[in-house]
Every structure is written in structure tokens, then in C-alpha cells.
Design an enzyme around this catalytic site. Structure first.
Site: not given
Ligand code: NAI
Ligand code: MG
Length: 332
Positions: A205, A120, A173
């Protein structure tokens, strides 16, 4: 001494739930001076700007800001406001309350989302007819700042359990994004070790599967920006509705508090919006200013009203915003 609070109702039900939160703040034994300012769709129509400079400056100079919601202009309002208060972490509790129909009634987790970088950070380009790219930004400094905050949060017993031994979970991740999430993860664990705080980890995930199956495994969850956005919304879905979820954008000596929900155009102007998310945001504001006991009083009053009623339509009741607010003030 009184605290100067910038009050930005915004659009839609912002005009209903922010006044409700202020009624609750007024009932506390803490002195506030509320200063109102404009932002949002209506402001853009009138002035050409969704976030006038005066509103930005007011938020930057106040002790804290209470914001409702903005419509189509939400991103143009909230992103600069987060910058105005120097926010580096977005705190999003997702707690299921007794009396509320939740997918997972045992859910009680708090997300600490990095609030300035990751994907972002805005380095996105459309390079050709075929190719667009995005540069992901992760710095050690921002990661450490978040990690320090997470350690303090845990040490101060501000997580779902006040047991500091529980530590925090890092969702990332880093097995794929070795350099960016790798750096984030390293800094989280390094700071936790320096401060003697327990930290464990989940791949994000896997976390998205495990959280809904058994939310009791988690307490304080620390995430990079995008992961925190998505995973906290996932948790929101487990606890029974947007009308309940508060959030805080915390900086070093300033902060902005807002319900997670938007302007709810389908019910705006009817006086039936659930004020709970805004009132719980106000409770976080009070705690940020150091009045931990008063913040807890507000949360206890809200919990009692959610459990016994009155309730607004989104929770299956037929009470108005004002009736719920009056009940919370009454419990205080
Ligand atoms: P929304 O949160 O405004 O509404 C989604 C659904 O939840 C609607 O059915 C609404 O009635 C209900 N709801 C939300 N808050 C409620 C409350 N306090 N009490 C009872 N019911 C409530 O999200 P939506 O519809 O996606 O967006 C509407 C507008 O709000 C859009 O213009 C969007 O850009 C803006 N928005 C602004 C945000 C912000 O200012 N931070 C965040 C999300 C959306
Ligand atoms: Mg979101």
C-alpha cells in the site's frame, strides 16, 4: 535452425497488432516458423470452445507463443495458455518513452509478478447466503522459483538500469498476511542472500503511494500475484497508454508474449490500433529465445519511431497501424 512460434491473434485488434509484430520479427536475422491457431470469442461461437485443445497443444509444444487479445472469453483463453507454457512469472515492464505524453515521464520499472498462486489459485467458495471465502495459496517452491528468476533477471542486467547492484524490491503485505506474504517475503530475501543480490522491500500500500510520487526510486519490483496485477496496472497508468505495454508469461522452456491491452472494440477493424505493445512483446520473445541483441534492436527502433513519429491516434497522431509498423521495420 528455426523457432516454431504459435501465433494466436484472438479477437478485435489482435488481428491487426499481431501481424504487425510478425512483420517486425520477419525483418530480423533470426529464422522463425509461424504457426497460426484460433482462440477467443469468435472461436467460441464457431466451435463452442474459446480455447480449442489444438491451440492449447500448439502453445505447449511451440518454442514460444505470441498472443493478441481475446474479448469476453479472455480469462478462458489466457489462464489455460499460461498453464500450457508452464508460466510461473509474468514480466511487465512499464517504461515511459520520449515523445509520449506520460503522467510520469521518468517512469522505468519492471514488475515480476508471481503467476500461479496467491488469491488467483482458484480456491474460492460461496458457502451460504451470507458467506463467501477464498483460500490464499503461497508455497515456498513457487516463491523460490520467482526469487531465482528475479536474481537472474537482475544479474543479467535486464532491469531498467543494467546495474546489478540495484537489486530488486519486494512489494508485499507481510505485516498483515504473516503466513502467506510472510513466507513469500522470507523466500525472496533468503534466495537474494544466497545469490548475493541486493533486495529491499515496501509494504504494497505504501508502494502504491510512493510509486506515482517518485517512480525513479524503483527498478525491478517483485510481487505476489494480485499485488503484481494491480501495481503493474498502476504503473501502466503512469507511462501513457495501454497501446505501449508489453508482457511476457515466462516458464522454464516455453513462454507466451502478449500486449497488456485487450481487443479495443471501439477501434477494431479500422487499421488504426497502436502496434507498439505487440511489437515490444515480440522483442521480449526474441530475448527469451536468447537473441538479446535483436531484442534490443527492436526496442531501439520502436523508441526511435515513438520519438519522431509516425504515431497512431492514441498518441495524438493520425498514422495507421501499417504506417507505424513500416516505420519500425525501416529503422531496423
Ligand atoms: P482494451 O485494452 O481493449 O481497451 C481500452 C481502451 O484502450 C480503448 O479505448 C481502446 O481503444 C484503447 N486501446 C487499447 N489498446 C490499444 C491499442 N493497441 N491502440 C490504440 N488504442 C488502444 O480494454 P477494454 O475496453 O476494457 O476491453 C475490451 C475487451 O478486451 C473486453 O472484452 C475484455 O475482456 C478484453 N480484454 C482482453 C485482454 C486479454 O486478452 N489479455 C486484456 C484486457 C481486456
Ligand atoms: Mg490486469
Amino acid at each position: 535452425m528455426s523457432y516454431e512460434i504459435a501465433v494466436i491473434e484472438g479477437d478485435g485488434i489482435g488481428h491487426e497488432v499481431v501481424p504487425a509484430a510478425i512483420d517486425v520479427l520477419d525483418a530480423l536475422d533470426v529464422a522463425f516458423e509461424f504457426v497460426e491457431a484460433e482462440a477467443g470469442d469468435a472461436t467460441k461461437e464457431e466451435t463452442g470452445e474459446a480455447l480449442p485443445r489444438a491451440t492449447y497443444n500448439l502453445a505447449a509444444d511451440a518454442d514460444a507463443t505470441l498472443f493478441g487479445a481475446a474479448g469476453e472469453t479472455a480469462a478462458d483463453v489466457i489462464l489455460p495458455l499460461r498453464e500450457a507454457v508452464g508460466s510461473f512469472v509474468n514480466v511487465r515492464p512499464a517504461k515511459a518513452y520520449p515523445g509520449v505524453d506520460a503522467v510520469r515521464p521518468e517512469t522505468d520499472v519492471v514488475f515480476l509478478r508471481e503467476n500461479t498462486e496467491g488469491v488467483y489459485a482458484g480456491h474460492e467458495d460461496r458457502l451460504s447466503d451470507d458467506l463467501s471465502t477464498l483460500t490464499r495459496v503461497v508455497t515456498s517452491s513457487a516463491s523460490r522459483e520467482l526469487a531465482e528468476f528475479a536474481c537472474e533477471f537482475v544479474e543479467d542486467g535486464r532491469g531498467p538500469t543494467d546495474d546489478a547492484e540495484e537489486g530488486f524490491t519486494v512489494a508485499h503485505k507481510a505485516n498483515v498476511m504473516r503466513e502467506t506474504d510472510g513466507r513469500f517475503r522470507e523466500e525472496m530475501f533468503a534466495v537474494a542472500e544466497e545469490r548475493g543480490v541486493d533486495a529491499d522491500e515496501e509494504l504494497m500500500d505504501a508502494f502504491a503511494t510512493k510509486l506515482p510520487l517518485d517512480p525513479t526510486q524503483y527498478g525491478v519490483v517483485v510481487c505476489p500475484n494480485l499485488a503484481g496485477d494491480v501495481l503493474s496496472d498502476l504503473a501502466a497508468g503512469l507511462v501513457g497508454g495501454l497501446g505501449l505495454l508489453p508482457s511476457a508469461n515466462i516458464g522454464h522452456d516455453n513462454a507466451l508474449f502478449e500486449p497488456v491491452h485487450g481487443t479495443a472494440p471501439d477501434i477494431a477493424g479500422e487499421g488504426v490500433a497502436n502496434p507498439t505493445a505487440a511489437i515490444l512483446s515480440a522483442a521480449m520473445l526474441v530475448e527469451f529465445l536468447g537473441h538479446v541483441e535483436e531484442g534490443k534492436q527492436v526496442r531501439d527502433a520502436v523508441e526511435s519511431v515513438l520519438s519522431d513519429g509516425p504515431r497512431t491516434g492514441d498518441l495524438g497522431g493520425d498514422a495507421t497501424t501499417d504506417e507505424v509498423t513500416a516505420a519500425v521495420v525501416d529503422r531496423l
